[in-house]
Design a protein around this motif. Sequence first.
Motif, mmCIF file in Angstrom:
data_model
loop_
_atom_site.group_PDB
_atom_site.id
_atom_site.type_symbol
_atom_site.label_atom_id
_atom_site.label_comp_id
_atom_site.label_asym_id
_atom_site.label_seq_id
_atom_site.Cartn_x
_atom_site.Cartn_y
_atom_site.Cartn_z
ATOM 1 N N ASP A 199 8.904 32.481 -33.384
ATOM 2 C CA ASP A 199 8.964 33.005 -32.007
ATOM 3 C C ASP A 199 10.332 32.818 -31.357
ATOM 4 N N VAL A 200 11.239 32.131 -32.037
ATOM 5 C CA VAL A 200 12.532 31.796 -31.431
ATOM 6 C C VAL A 200 13.347 33.041 -31.093
ATOM 7 N N GLN A 201 13.433 33.975 -32.046
ATOM 8 C CA GLN A 201 14.299 35.135 -31.839
ATOM 9 C C GLN A 201 13.902 35.954 -30.620
ATOM 10 N N ASP A 202 12.627 36.293 -30.485
ATOM 11 C CA ASP A 202 12.175 37.085 -29.331
ATOM 12 C C ASP A 202 12.431 36.343 -28.027
ATOM 13 N N PHE A 203 12.243 35.029 -28.047
ATOM 14 C CA PHE A 203 12.384 34.232 -26.822
ATOM 15 C C PHE A 203 13.843 34.172 -26.362
ATOM 16 N N ILE A 204 14.769 33.952 -27.296
ATOM 17 C CA ILE A 204 16.165 33.821 -26.885
ATOM 18 C C ILE A 204 16.727 35.155 -26.382
ATOM 19 N N GLU A 207 14.792 35.681 -22.741
ATOM 20 C CA GLU A 207 15.188 34.740 -21.686
ATOM 21 C C GLU A 207 16.700 34.541 -21.591
ATOM 22 N N GLU A 208 17.470 35.244 -22.433
ATOM 23 C CA GLU A 208 18.929 35.136 -22.432
ATOM 24 C C GLU A 208 19.378 33.679 -22.624
ATOM 25 N N ILE A 209 18.828 33.057 -23.648
ATOM 26 C CA ILE A 209 19.160 31.668 -23.968
ATOM 27 C C ILE A 209 20.622 31.589 -24.419
ATOM 28 N N GLU A 232 23.459 33.409 -34.485
ATOM 29 C CA GLU A 232 24.762 34.050 -34.611
ATOM 30 C C GLU A 232 24.665 35.555 -34.412
ATOM 31 N N GLN A 233 23.567 36.151 -34.855
ATOM 32 C CA GLN A 233 23.378 37.585 -34.660
ATOM 33 C C GLN A 233 23.229 37.935 -33.185
ATOM 34 N N ASN A 234 22.698 36.986 -32.393
ATOM 35 C CA ASN A 234 22.444 37.236 -30.973
ATOM 36 C C ASN A 234 23.451 36.532 -30.063
ATOM 37 N N LEU A 235 24.575 36.070 -30.641
ATOM 38 C CA LEU A 235 25.654 35.424 -29.892
ATOM 39 C C LEU A 235 25.162 34.221 -29.079
ATOM 40 N N VAL A 236 24.269 33.481 -29.692
ATOM 41 C CA VAL A 236 23.757 32.251 -29.078
ATOM 42 C C VAL A 236 24.345 31.068 -29.840
ATOM 43 N N ARG A 237 24.930 30.126 -29.127
ATOM 44 C CA ARG A 237 25.532 28.959 -29.781
ATOM 45 C C ARG A 237 24.438 28.004 -30.254
ATOM 46 N N ILE A 238 24.560 27.581 -31.505
ATOM 47 C CA ILE A 238 23.565 26.689 -32.085
ATOM 48 C C ILE A 238 24.211 25.326 -32.345
ATOM 49 N N LYS A 239 23.493 24.269 -31.986
ATOM 50 C CA LYS A 239 23.992 22.909 -32.155
ATOM 51 C C LYS A 239 22.946 22.075 -32.883
#
Length: 471
Positions: A199-204, A207-209, A232-239
């Motif tokens: 469910d992570v991809q749809d949520f980010i 909600e513009e995570i 990375e595909q959705n330009l969201v920084r991952i830590k």
Amino acid sequence: MNFLQNLSRYRFSRYSKLLFVCWDLLLLNFAVYLSAMTRFGDTDKLFLKDEKTISLLANLIWIVLLMQKDSHRIIRIEYIESILKRTIKKILIHVALIVFFVVFLKYTDISRLRLLYFYLLFFTLLMISRYILMKLLKYIRAKGYNFKKIIIVGANETGEKMRKILAKDLTYGYKFLGFFDQKNEIENQYVPVIGGFDDVQDFIIREEIEEVYVALHIDNIKVINELTKVCEQNLVRIKFVPDFQLYTKSSKVEVAFYENTPVLMLRPEPLELAINRLLKKIFDLCFSALVIISIFPWLFPIVMIIIKLESTGPVFFRQDRSGRDNKSFSCFKFRSMHLNDLAHNKQAKKGDLRITKFGAFMRKTSIDELPQFFNVLFGNMSVVGPRPHMVNLAKEYGELIDNYSVRHYAKPGITGWAQVNGYRGETKKLSDMQNRIECDIWYIENWSLLLDIKIIIRTIMNIIQGEENAY
């Protein structure tokens, strides 16, 4: 409101580095102007060839220093002390380079006093501006602007620790929206687990995570790789939040890179760096020399006469204490007790009959510790550090407390982090010593020159106000 949020979140971040550099240069040139007005009463001499050259160099050198990694960065959960420490380091480098050009290239028209005024003013302006900027950002974030929406993948103990850190203070500017995991391992049922890994991809997207924190065990490597791809595909920084508890119970560890291989070290030790040891040594020598020159010439005769009138015996008391690397040394004090056979084996306690009347006053005001500034000059001690214990006491507690010996990584001090936090004097219970050791280890892991100065100031304030455990 959405417009203001987007403006503060994106546009400011995009141009923050440029604004930061421009603001610093404005302060630098304002300091140049003020220093000239202070030294000469006007700015005419600033137009001399040498003065213009040095002013130009001052600007160029500061720009180069700001271009270095992390110079302009203000992390959301960063303490003001670390920002000030980073700024002071830049100032010192700047001073060294300018002095090199002035002295070795023989710029004779440069006023040394004007340069001194410049650095004092520039340093003051920088410190004030950094502090105000931190306070301003905290205020803006507390109002709901300049925040980042985040989620944590991994509803476990590590993920919960990360959530508590980010949610501890609203001024950090993080808005936590929930956990994602296949199962909830956290006892706190009020923490939301709002979906599984799929469910992570749809949520980010919905909600513009902006940031995703991954607190999964390495066994979930396939899931971690998939999450990395999605972010990375959705330009969201991952830590990634590694669970260091697998290796150690220490709350603070350090990761070093040997080429491309990360190596986990049990605890950071700033004083292992030669430059930090040199800074601390210079500070110790200067501060102890200042105390000895300014206080001892008039105080020592008074203390000596009163000690001699009140009781028989020497003015100074010498005792073997445990120092750095657990090596013993002779620690000096003004004698505050009648001569007795238990002085080297038994701690002083409240109402101890061995303590003289003047000795009680010296202990209350810490006057009895002043001779230890000679220990600092001799290199046995530091002005600030873990307090040295009697050799037999160190051996006893070393067997009872697992990490007791860690305190011996640093030179012992006349005052320390434990003492300014109330852990001084007699240790009636084992927990008293454990609390003291925790403070000592925290000091070793977090040392900075600013921290030493802070401890000295708090020590002076405690002496003025009086301390319950000073006996």
